[in-house]
Scaffold this motif. Structure first.
Motif, mmCIF file in Angstrom:
data_model
loop_
_atom_site.group_PDB
_atom_site.id
_atom_site.type_symbol
_atom_site.label_atom_id
_atom_site.label_comp_id
_atom_site.label_asym_id
_atom_site.label_seq_id
_atom_site.Cartn_x
_atom_site.Cartn_y
_atom_site.Cartn_z
ATOM 1 N N PRO A 114 -11.437 27.341 16.377
ATOM 2 C CA PRO A 114 -12.179 27.594 15.131
ATOM 3 C C PRO A 114 -12.563 29.060 14.998
ATOM 4 O O PRO A 114 -12.840 29.739 15.990
ATOM 5 N N LEU A 115 -12.579 29.517 13.762
ATOM 6 C CA LEU A 115 -13.070 30.866 13.478
ATOM 7 C C LEU A 115 -14.589 30.881 13.550
ATOM 8 O O LEU A 115 -15.198 31.840 14.011
ATOM 9 N N ILE A 116 -15.190 29.788 13.087
ATOM 10 C CA ILE A 116 -16.644 29.604 13.146
ATOM 11 C C ILE A 116 -16.909 28.301 13.880
ATOM 12 O O ILE A 116 -16.370 27.248 13.510
ATOM 13 N N ALA A 117 -17.725 28.348 14.924
ATOM 14 C CA ALA A 117 -18.026 27.142 15.698
ATOM 15 C C ALA A 117 -18.799 26.154 14.828
ATOM 16 O O ALA A 117 -19.902 26.440 14.364
ATOM 17 N N SER A 118 -18.183 25.017 14.569
ATOM 18 C CA SER A 118 -18.807 23.998 13.721
ATOM 19 C C SER A 118 -18.149 22.659 13.995
ATOM 20 O O SER A 118 -16.940 22.586 14.197
ATOM 21 N N GLU A 119 -18.965 21.610 14.029
ATOM 22 C CA GLU A 119 -18.441 20.262 14.221
ATOM 23 C C GLU A 119 -18.167 19.560 12.895
ATOM 24 O O GLU A 119 -17.697 18.426 12.883
ATOM 25 N N GLY A 120 -18.477 20.215 11.791
ATOM 26 C CA GLY A 120 -18.338 19.562 10.503
ATOM 27 C C GLY A 120 -17.403 20.295 9.565
ATOM 28 O O GLY A 120 -16.481 20.999 9.988
ATOM 29 N N TYR A 121 -17.655 20.152 8.277
ATOM 30 C CA TYR A 121 -16.841 20.795 7.252
ATOM 31 C C TYR A 121 -17.046 22.307 7.307
ATOM 32 O O TYR A 121 -18.172 22.777 7.158
ATOM 33 N N GLU A 122 -15.991 23.050 7.517
ATOM 34 C CA GLU A 122 -16.095 24.507 7.584
ATOM 35 C C GLU A 122 -14.869 25.137 6.934
ATOM 36 O O GLU A 122 -13.795 25.203 7.534
ATOM 37 N N PRO A 123 -15.006 25.606 5.687
ATOM 38 C CA PRO A 123 -13.851 26.157 4.962
ATOM 39 C C PRO A 123 -13.157 27.299 5.703
ATOM 40 O O PRO A 123 -11.933 27.429 5.619
ATOM 41 N N ALA A 124 -13.913 28.139 6.414
ATOM 42 C CA ALA A 124 -13.293 29.283 7.090
ATOM 43 C C ALA A 124 -12.307 28.850 8.170
ATOM 44 O O ALA A 124 -11.367 29.589 8.497
ATOM 45 N N ASN A 125 -12.510 27.659 8.730
ATOM 46 C CA ASN A 125 -11.620 27.183 9.793
ATOM 47 C C ASN A 125 -10.345 26.538 9.262
ATOM 48 O O ASN A 125 -9.389 26.347 10.024
ATOM 49 N N ARG A 126 -10.319 26.222 7.983
ATOM 50 C CA ARG A 126 -9.128 25.611 7.379
ATOM 51 C C ARG A 126 -8.205 26.726 6.915
ATOM 52 O O ARG A 126 -8.254 27.159 5.756
#
Length: 207
Positions: free
Chosen positions: A156-168
């Motif tokens: 991931p670009l941003i550590a997140s367990e949920g919806y994260e547009p930057a990681n898509r």
């Protein structure tokens, strides 16, 4: 008469001081008077490292690629469809790639952490494939893209367990050259020469 000469000398001195403060007269200053802020000799050092193999042409061009065009495009949730913003970025990438036929590329597909890891691997692959197909449609040879890889949710670009547009997203990277360059084969010199000639070519616009 003495007074006049004194004023004349004072005026000449003031003109001399003004000339020293004028940037257009910097060439009259003593050699070496300017402070070296650390950039002196960098171009020579860079070329020496390149030709001696201490840095590779792929490394040099990777830095240029990231400095001159966006390397990432983003996607809507659970989608591998390129929107207009993504297509605009890919057109920029394709234009840059066409200038450097020596280079080869890899495309990495990423997702956010929503869904199973197995599903996200497949989704990341679909996204990477979509980017590859669009670049090919913009006249990038298919054999210039040597790998289309899914990273799924693992990077991931941003550590997140949920919806994260930057990681898509997908990321386009330079992977190397069409063939392994020898130390003094002049690959970089050919690229610079080609760019120089192209920059000096008059562009004719049809009316």
């Amino acid at each position: 008469m003495a007074i006049d000469r004194r004023f004349f000398l004072m005026g000449a001195a003031s003109l001399g001081l003004a000339a020293c403060s004028d940037p257009s007269h910097q060439f009259n200053r003593e050699a070496g008077i300017s402070i070296d802020e650390g950039g002196f000799g960098n171009a020579t050092m860079h070329n020496t490292m390149l030709q001696s193999g201490q840095i590779s042409l792929a490394e040099v061009m990777t830095r240029r690629f990231h400095a001159e065009v966006p390397s990432m495009v983003n996607f809507a949730f659970d989608s591998a469809v390129l929107d207009e913003d993504a297509k605009a970025i890919l057109r920029m990438q394709a234009q840059w790639m066409r200038q450097f036929p020596e280079l080869r590329y890899k495309i990495y597909g990423h997702t956010d952490a929503v869904g199973t890891a197995a599903y996200n691997i497949r989704l990341g692959q679909r996204r990477a494939n979509a980017v590859m197909h669009y670049l090919v449609s913009r006249n990038i040879p298919r054999n210039s893209i040597i790998a289309v890889v899914s990273r799924g949710e693992s990077q991931p670009l941003i550590a997140s367990e949920g919806y994260e547009p930057a990681n898509r997203r997908t990321v386009t990277e330079i992977s190397g050259l069409v063939r392994r360059a020898t130390v003094m084969d002049g690959q970089y010199a050919r690229i610079i020469h080609r760019e120089y000639v192209a920059s000096a070519t008059e562009q004719h616009v049809s009316q």
